[in-house]
Every structure is written in C-alpha cells, then in structure tokens.
Scaffold this active site. Structure first.
Site, mmCIF file in Angstrom:
data_model
loop_
_atom_site.group_PDB
_atom_site.id
_atom_site.type_symbol
_atom_site.label_atom_id
_atom_site.label_comp_id
_atom_site.label_asym_id
_atom_site.label_seq_id
_atom_site.Cartn_x
_atom_site.Cartn_y
_atom_site.Cartn_z
ATOM 1 N N HIS A 350 -27.415 15.258 -66.305
ATOM 2 C CA HIS A 350 -26.187 15.982 -66.652
ATOM 3 C C HIS A 350 -25.449 15.167 -67.796
ATOM 4 O O HIS A 350 -24.404 15.762 -67.997
ATOM 5 C CB HIS A 350 -25.339 16.230 -65.513
ATOM 6 C CG HIS A 350 -25.833 17.348 -64.526
ATOM 7 N ND1 HIS A 350 -25.572 18.533 -64.685
ATOM 8 C CD2 HIS A 350 -26.536 17.278 -63.501
ATOM 9 C CE1 HIS A 350 -26.106 19.299 -63.662
ATOM 10 N NE2 HIS A 350 -26.677 18.463 -63.057
ATOM 11 N N LYS A 536 -9.969 19.879 -67.954
ATOM 12 C CA LYS A 536 -11.178 19.336 -67.614
ATOM 13 C C LYS A 536 -10.966 17.732 -67.018
ATOM 14 O O LYS A 536 -9.996 17.487 -67.328
ATOM 15 C CB LYS A 536 -12.236 19.454 -68.703
ATOM 16 C CG LYS A 536 -11.455 18.729 -70.285
ATOM 17 C CD LYS A 536 -12.515 18.811 -71.300
ATOM 18 C CE LYS A 536 -12.579 20.287 -72.022
ATOM 19 N NZ LYS A 536 -13.894 20.940 -71.767
ATOM 20 N N ARG A 537 -11.934 17.051 -66.757
ATOM 21 C CA ARG A 537 -11.651 15.594 -66.372
ATOM 22 C C ARG A 537 -11.094 14.946 -67.424
ATOM 23 O O ARG A 537 -11.436 15.265 -68.616
ATOM 24 C CB ARG A 537 -12.846 14.954 -65.736
ATOM 25 C CG ARG A 537 -13.324 15.435 -64.379
ATOM 26 C CD ARG A 537 -11.964 15.042 -63.337
ATOM 27 N NE ARG A 537 -12.077 13.897 -63.025
ATOM 28 C CZ ARG A 537 -12.547 13.269 -61.824
ATOM 29 N NH1 ARG A 537 -13.225 13.935 -61.119
ATOM 30 N NH2 ARG A 537 -12.690 11.792 -61.842
ATOM 31 N N LYS A 542 -14.114 13.059 -74.033
ATOM 32 C CA LYS A 542 -13.519 14.590 -74.274
ATOM 33 C C LYS A 542 -12.396 14.900 -75.129
ATOM 34 O O LYS A 542 -12.134 15.683 -75.548
ATOM 35 C CB LYS A 542 -13.141 15.092 -72.639
ATOM 36 C CG LYS A 542 -14.457 15.215 -71.852
ATOM 37 C CD LYS A 542 -13.896 15.808 -70.441
ATOM 38 C CE LYS A 542 -15.112 15.518 -69.417
ATOM 39 N NZ LYS A 542 -16.134 16.498 -69.407
ATOM 40 N N THR A 644 -19.005 23.804 -69.322
ATOM 41 C CA THR A 644 -18.804 25.085 -68.509
ATOM 42 C C THR A 644 -17.773 25.952 -68.710
ATOM 43 O O THR A 644 -17.666 27.088 -68.633
ATOM 44 C CB THR A 644 -19.355 24.982 -66.979
ATOM 45 O OG1 THR A 644 -18.867 23.984 -66.201
ATOM 46 C CG2 THR A 644 -20.869 24.716 -66.989
ATOM 47 N N LYS A 648 -16.319 29.868 -69.566
ATOM 48 C CA LYS A 648 -15.268 30.769 -68.652
ATOM 49 C C LYS A 648 -14.262 31.221 -69.791
ATOM 50 O O LYS A 648 -13.834 32.457 -69.525
ATOM 51 C CB LYS A 648 -14.790 29.877 -67.598
ATOM 52 C CG LYS A 648 -15.594 29.405 -66.604
ATOM 53 C CD LYS A 648 -15.313 27.932 -65.749
ATOM 54 C CE LYS A 648 -16.397 27.448 -65.025
ATOM 55 N NZ LYS A 648 -16.233 26.318 -64.497
HETATM 56 O O1 73E Z 1 -21.118 18.513 -69.810
HETATM 57 C C1 73E Z 1 -20.972 18.253 -68.575
HETATM 58 C C2 73E Z 1 -21.774 19.457 -67.847
HETATM 59 O O2 73E Z 1 -21.393 20.711 -68.146
HETATM 60 C C3 73E Z 1 -21.122 16.846 -67.857
HETATM 61 O O3 73E Z 1 -20.444 16.258 -68.165
HETATM 62 C C4 73E Z 1 -20.915 17.142 -65.974
HETATM 63 O O4 73E Z 1 -21.946 18.088 -65.562
HETATM 64 C C5 73E Z 1 -21.546 19.301 -66.018
HETATM 65 C C6 73E Z 1 -22.932 20.368 -65.773
HETATM 66 O O5 73E Z 1 -23.913 20.287 -65.979
HETATM 67 C C7 73E Z 1 -21.478 15.797 -65.778
HETATM 68 N N1 73E Z 1 -20.880 15.313 -64.512
HETATM 69 C C8 73E Z 1 -21.592 14.099 -64.334
HETATM 70 N N2 73E Z 1 -22.354 13.992 -65.197
HETATM 71 N N3 73E Z 1 -22.247 14.923 -66.038
HETATM 72 C C9 73E Z 1 -21.373 13.131 -63.165
HETATM 73 C C10 73E Z 1 -22.069 11.938 -63.159
HETATM 74 C C11 73E Z 1 -21.667 10.870 -62.183
HETATM 75 C C12 73E Z 1 -20.806 11.414 -61.070
HETATM 76 C C13 73E Z 1 -20.465 12.758 -60.793
HETATM 77 C C14 73E Z 1 -20.712 13.613 -61.957
#
Ligand code: 73E
Length: 797
Positions: A350, A536-537, A542, A644, A648
């Site tokens: 991810h 978003k976070r 970002k 995502t 939305k």
């Molecule tokens: O771009 C997003 C993505 O849309 C990405 O940053 C996020 O996952 C979303 C769904 O695919 C994400 N979260 C984490 N890594 N990528 C993450 C990593 C460590 C702990 C918790 C979350």
C-alpha cells in the site's frame, strides 16, 4: 430474509424492547432503539448466515481470507438496512411510531479499528465481497480502543481513547467461545529428532494466549449472501492461569487487543505490535486449517480450497505460521508445505514510503515467536541457496528476508506468496521499476495491479440521499444495483435544468455541513462560496501545507487589496496526526491559528474562511464528502499509492484538484483532462530531482517574492498565537530543502486555484464538469476491484 411488513416489524421491535430493556417504545433511549434494531437485523439474516456457512462446507467452496490489522467500517446500521433491502420500510415503520431513524443512526458508535485509507479499503472490500457473492471473509483484531478521538485544544491536537465498544459488546458481532484457539508466544523451542527422522518441535516456558473469535455480519447487497468478518479477542486461558499470577501479568495479556496502533505510515516498534500481528495470524490460520482438515483432502493441496491475503505487511507472518501448522501440527514435509503455502498466500503493498515497510529486529522476533523465527531463518536460507549463481549476489543480498539482523516483512510476503499487487496503476509501476524492482527480476509473474475502489452504496446512496433521489429521477433506479449505469448521465451534461438540479443538491449538502460547523465551531459558512476540502491523515507527503501556503497567499492578497475580486472560498480540513509525529501536529496547530486569523477578520468580507473539523472519521466523511465542490488530492507525485477519498469526492460531484499521483491519474483518464484540474510535477519530474540532486528550495525562496512572502508568514508574526510551529515549518521548507517540493509546485498550484475560482463563476460549465465526474465514477467501485482479486489472485469465483 423473509418478506417483512411494516406491521410485523413494529410488533417485533416493540416486543424486543420489552424483552431486553423492559421499556415501552416511547420511553426507550436512542441507544436502546439502536441496539434493538441491530438485534432484529441480526435475527433477520441469521438463516442466511448459517446457510452461507453450511454451503461453503458442503460444496467445499474455495474461500479467501482477507487478513488485515485494520478494518474501518464506521457505522454499520444504514449499510446493513440498505443491503438487506429494508431501509425505507424500517424508516417508515419507525416514523409511524414516532422514532426518527436518523437519531438511531447517530446513536451508533463508529467502529474505528483502522487508521485511514488502508483500513477503510478493507471495509469497502468486506461490503463488496458478499455483494458479488464471493466467499471472502475478513480476519482481524477486536481492539477495545479504536483510533484515538481527536480534540483540538488551543489549536493543538489532543488524543483521547476511543472507547467505542459498549460493555455488552457490539450489536453486530457474535461471540464464538467454542471456536477459540490457543496461541503460543515467548519461551524457547528445540527440534527433537523422531524415530522416523522427522524433527518435532519441543516448546519450553511458553506463554499461552486464548484467542476468542467475534464474528461480525457482512451483508451482501440485495442477494441473501452473508459473509463473516472474524475479529479476535484475547482471554486468559483457564488451563494456563498459573502462568499469569499477578494483576500486572494479566493486564499485559489483556492489552494485546486493547489498542490499534495510531500510526498511518511508520510502525511503532513495540513488542506488543509484533504480538498483535502473530496473535491474529496464528488464531486465524489455525481455524482455517482446521476447517480445511474437516474436508479430508490432502493437506499439501490446501491452496485448492483456501486463499489467504496479506493486507500490507502486518499479517506477513501468515507465511511461516502456515508452514508451522502444516509441518508441526499436520506432519506435512517442508517442500510440500512450502509449495502449497506459496500458492495460498498473496500480498498487497500500500505504500512506497520506506519507513512504512516493516522490519523487525531478529532478537525481538526470536524472543516472541521462536518457532516462527526458526522457520523464517530456514525460508531465508533456502531462498539464498535457490538463487545463488542464478542472479547477481547483490540482488540476493537485497531481496532476502533476513538482513543486518532485521526481518523484512515485505520480502517475506513476496517470497512466500504467488501474487504482489499495488493499489493503482502508477503505484504498481513504481513497485516494478523502483521500490521492488529486484523482486521483479526474480518473480515478474507475481506482479499485478488492482486499483482501489470504494463501496459505492455507502458513498452515494447512504451519504448522499439528495443526489441519489435526483439520479433516480434522471436515469432510473438501475444505478443503485449497477453503478455503471451512472454513465447514462453523459447524455445530460449540458441540460441546464439537470445542471441546476445537481447544483441544488450540492447547495443543500453544503447547508447541512454548514449547520454542523455552526453547531460545533460556531462559525458561519457562506454556502455560495466554493467548499474546498482536504480530508485525510496529516502527513508531510500529502502536503496539507501546500494548501495552507495558498490560503496564506489569498489572505495576504486580500489584506493588500480589500476590494480584490475573489470567488469566496471555504477551506475545510479534517486530519488526524500520528501522536508521535511532531511536524504533522505543528501543521494542525498552524491551520487552527490561521483559521482564527481569517475567520474573524471582517475586512475580508467573508471571502475567506478556514475550518478544521475535529475528529475526522468515517461518519464525518459521510457528511463532508457530499458537500465538497473541490477535492484536494495534492500529494507529491509518486508518494500517494492510490488514495480513495479522491474517488468518493468524484462520485459526489466535486472537481478534483490534483497532482498526477496514485489513482488521480486514473480519474483523469476517466473524465478527461478538461474535467479535472492537474498541477505540479509529475512522477518523472520528481524522480529527476532525486537522480540529479538538483533541487534547491532556498533558491526558489530567494528568487520568488510571492513565495518568500508566504513562507515568511510562518515566522514573522502573521499567524498569531503560534510558537515553535512556524519555525519548524519554515526550517522544513528552507533549511532542510523542502523534501516534498512544495515550493516548486506552489506557483502552478496557486494558478490552478485561480482558474478554479474563475470556472466556478461559470455555473453551466462547472456543473457540466460535475456531472461528467459523477457519470464516470462507476469504474471506481470496490465491487469491480474485489472481483479482480477474486478472479485473478484468489481464484474463488
Ligand atoms: O494511498 C493510500 C491508499 O489509498 C495509502 O497511503 C494507504 O492505503 C490506501 C489504501 O490502499 C496506506 N496506509 C498505510 N500504507 N498505505 C499504512 C501503513 C502502515 C500502517 C498503517 C497504514
């Protein structure tokens, strides 16, 4: 479920209130009403749920298990009613007895067992899997405290525990004590040779945890399919209670499922986190293998009936744990166990952020999961042996699992599985070309892309009833079950009455949000202003700070010329920062103080408002997203794997202001260049800076007076009531050379923002673009995404 009438519903609803709470309908609290309705829903689906379980066993259906350390469903009441097809009936029946369904909706606590996009994606998949009829179940942890509740005090983020779970438990879950399993951690293990030459692991001084599952219903949309999300809780095993004699010992055990780690990008290196990971992986896999064993099929062929998905690296111990179970508990030989394990496992990456790629210290790993440590060592040894002489040794050194006393979880997931996917086209390309390129040399066939999607029912029908009713009028109701029918709107883009209907819906949604802002923050928002949203976070990549810099510029422009013609703007932020992420917290403080500065400055004539909404979560997103005119997706190109919220917003008729990053690129492809606003460097331009080391933010600062003026506002007292925060930001931008290239992208960003302001004045043109976006949003349905997983990766449909 059986056909239900209003009368039947009212009767059972009232009777259930009597049974559970000894109250009449008119005396019951909202919470009691909510729990009663939830309980009835569970009763309605019970036979479908049982049938589902039986048919999977009887027909020996191949089943996928989605292992994820996070699930972020938010509230479930509306989704469950909608998917059961009884939303309107129940709402009307409740109204007949003077109960407002919206009050019940409010009474439900958000289930926030996730940080952000990753957890929310897992929940969208939980909705889509039963909807497409696929046997796909979730496996995770039943945290007692979800993601922290955010309060803003004097502009600063304060984190409070989120005690979401009522003492009676969640109304959507069923505790299954008879399905509990034991999980062993700590101690030591040695291998004792047996008469037949096999090696038997002998454990000493282990700690045993009792893992108890809670099954949460996952209802498919109008199809009678009910799947399961299994969340594990820990209990003290009675049999081993002597191992936990002090209260402190017991608390340590309970803590294993107490908290979700509140970190979205880098792991908290605590032993507790490692235990959590092993706990859910081991409990899940033991149950899965045991139910496969009941089919009396060869253990070495478990991949024919079982697929296990490793969602990000956190569940990557599934690879050695399945090896352990197959070998130690079922006597399968290494080679057979390895062959089937690799076919069972698949992994989604991810993020490309290196700090988020999990690595564990081998010492800690060995201490907590000694047998898993042995198996990982052996997998690593065999991997090195297998590739020796076939590829450059450098490649082996960098792709092996154990390096410099660290266990690389992504490497484990890739080597031990048959599929690795990224979450948007660009992201998958980056994995192949850069982040995981050496794995691509070894295993090109494993790589594939699965662009993320969203559960469209929640993000349209539930979140935006006004737009949904309008869509029914314009294109019929077919879109509710087949989202691709939204494309029928293509024929209506330029019809002025259609345009004005969408405008009316948007204004009504903006009013709803404005009412909430008035109630919670006592700020008046003009709804004829552009609602420009970034939720978003909070993370440097970002680039919320780029947004802030633009607001500062507008503020300075307006102060210099109060008569300046400007389309009024409301900038809306929602963001949680990881508690230990200092810089991100400083950005939150700055946004709040900037808000205080502009919102009460009457000389700005309401042309500029800034709002930071406290405690951004799924429920708040359902209020905010339908009210947005502009969706800010402004990450440094190459950094946001997918995103995502971009999908939305698009589905709810916001125009996207974006860099060519993540799924923004695919949104652009879907709507065409004229219907999205793109700015800034693309991934190649960013990478060129990395290659040439030629970026110099100070040079930009020195040569561009507008940028200098904006950046200096962080330290020259423009923003009152701030302390070190402005200096921290100034330093990041200038002294530390602006890691995320805000200064380079700023000018283009500000110009595109000005373009948006002008465009908004041309209502027809704006609305045509809005409708174009909605019309093309169907391709981002998580039903389609999960169908891709189910067919290409898991082979379950
Ligand atoms: O771009 C997003 C993505 O849309 C990405 O940053 C996020 O996952 C979303 C769904 O695919 C994400 N979260 C984490 N890594 N990528 C993450 C990593 C460590 C702990 C918790 C979350």
């Amino acid at each position: 479920m059986e056909q239900l009438t209003k009368e039947q519903f009212i009767k059972t609803f009232k009777a259930q209130l009597h049974t559970d709470y000894l109250v009449d309908n008119n005396e019951a609290t909202a919470e009691e009403h909510f729990r009663t309705l939830g309980k009835l829903i569970k009763q309605y689906v019970m036979s479908d749920w049982l049938r589902r379980r039986d048919e999977i066993v009887k027909e020996q259906k191949k089943t996928a298990y989605y292992f994820s350390i996070e699930f972020l469903p938010g509230k479930m009441l509306q989704t469950n009613l909608l998917n059961l097809g009884i939303y309107d009936l129940v709402a009307e029946a409740l109204a007949d007895i003077n109960v407002d369904i919206n009050v019940l909706v409010e009474a439900e606590r958000d289930m926030a067992l996730g940080n952000g996009g990753l957890g929310r994606l897992a929940s969208c998949f939980m909705d889509s899997l039963p909807t497409i009829g696929a046997p796909g179940f979730g496996n995770g942890i039943r945290y007692k405290y979800g993601l922290f509740k955010q309060r803003i005090v004097n502009g600063y983020q304060v984190e409070l525990p989120d005690a979401w779970l009522p003492s009676e438990g969640s109304v959507w879950e069923t505790k299954k004590p008879h399905s509990a399993v034991d999980v062993k951690i700590y101690g030591s293990v040695y291998l004792a040779p047996q008469e037949d030459g096999a090696l038997k692991p002998i454990y000493e001084n282990v700690k045993t945890l009792h893992a108890v599952p809670y099954d949460v219903i996952q209802i498919g949309f109008n199809n009678g399919v009910v799947n399961n999300l299994r969340l594990w809780d820990v209990e003290l095993p009675e049999k081993y209670e002597l191992d936990y004699q002090t209260l402190a010992d017991r608390r340590r055990v309970e803590d294993i499922t107490s908290f979700l780690y509140p970190d979205d990008s880098s792991r908290d290196g605590q032993a507790m986190r490692l235990i959590q990971e092993y706990f859910m992986v081991s409990a899940g896999l033991q149950t899965i293998v045991a139910s496969y064993a009941k089919m009396h099929l060869p253990m070495a062929k478990i991949h024919e009936k079982v697929a296990v998905h490793i969602n990000d690296t956190h569940p990557a111990m599934a690879v050695p744990e399945l090896m352990r179970i197959l070998m130690d508990d079922y006597g399968v030989k290494w080679d057979d166990a390895w062959a089937t394990t690799c076919k069972v496992m698949s992994y989604t990456n991810h993020t490309v952020l290196s700090e988020a790629l999990e690595k564990w210290d081998t010492g800690l790993f060995k201490e907590i999961v000694p047998r898993i440590h042995q198996i990982v060592g052996e997998i690593d040894r065999k991997f090195v042996k297998e590739w020796a002489g076939k590829v450059d040794t450098g490649i082996i050194d960098r792709t092996r699992i154990v390096q410099n006393n660290q266990i690389h979880m992504a490497n484990l997931a890739i080597i031990g599985g048959h599929s690795v996917n990224g979450v948007a086209k660009l992201h998958t390309e980056l994995l192949i070309e850069d982040v995981l390129k050496e794995f691509y040399v070894l295993f090109p066939e494993k790589f594939n892309n699965k662009t993320n999607g969203i559960a469209q029912r929640r993000w349209s029908q539930i979140a935006n009833p006004g737009m949904s009713a309008l869509l029914d009028d314009l294109i019929g109701k077919g879109w509710r079950s087949n989202i691709h029918e939204l494309s029928k709107l293509e024929a209506l883009l330029t019809e002025s009455d259609v345009q004005s209907s969408f405008y009316q819906v948007k204004q009504a949604n903006k009013q709803k949000l404005a009412d909430y802002v008035k109630k919670t923050l006592d700020i008046d928002l003009p709804i004829d202003a552009i609602f420009d949203v970034q939720v978003k976070r909070l993370h440097a990549y970002k680039r919320q700070l780029l947004n802030v810099m633009h607001i500062i510029k507008l503020y300075q422009d307006l102060k210099a010329d109060p008569g300046l013609e400007m389309t009024p703007r409301v900038f809306i932020f929602g963001a949680k920062a990881a508690p230990g992420y200092h810089f991100a917290k400083s950005v939150i403080k700055i946004i709040n103080e900037l808000a205080n500065l502009v919102n009460y400055d009457t000389s700005l004539n309401d042309k500029l408002k800034v709002v930071f909404l406290e405690n951004y979560n799924v429920s708040l997103a359902e209020l905010i997203v339908p009210a947005a005119d502009v969706s800010e997706q402004i990450s440094t190109a190459g950094k946001e794997a997918s995103g995502t919220s971009n999908m939305k917003f698009m589905m709810n008729g916001a125009l996207t202001l974006a860099t060519l990053d993540g799924a923004n690129i695919e949104i652009k492809d879907a709507v065409g260049e004229d219907n999205i606003v793109i700015f800034g460097m693309d991934k190649d331009a960013v990478y060129a800076h990395y290659d040439k080391h030629d970026y110099n933010s100070r040079a930009i600062y020195d040569s561009d007076p507008i940028i200098k003026r904006v950046v200096d506002a962080f330290i020259d007292g423009t923003i009152p009531n701030t302390h070190y925060e402005g200096h921290e930001i100034w330093d990041a931008l200038i002294s530390y050379n602006d890691e995320y290239f805000l200064l380079e992208d700023f000018t283009d960003y500000a110009e595109k923002q000005a373009y948006i302001s002008a465009l908004y004045q041309d209502k027809n043109s704006w609305q045509a673009k809005v409708i174009k976006n909605i019309a093309n949003s169907g391709r981002f349905s998580s039903d389609d995404t999960i169908e891709g997983y189910a067919k290409d990766i898991w082979g379950i449909i």
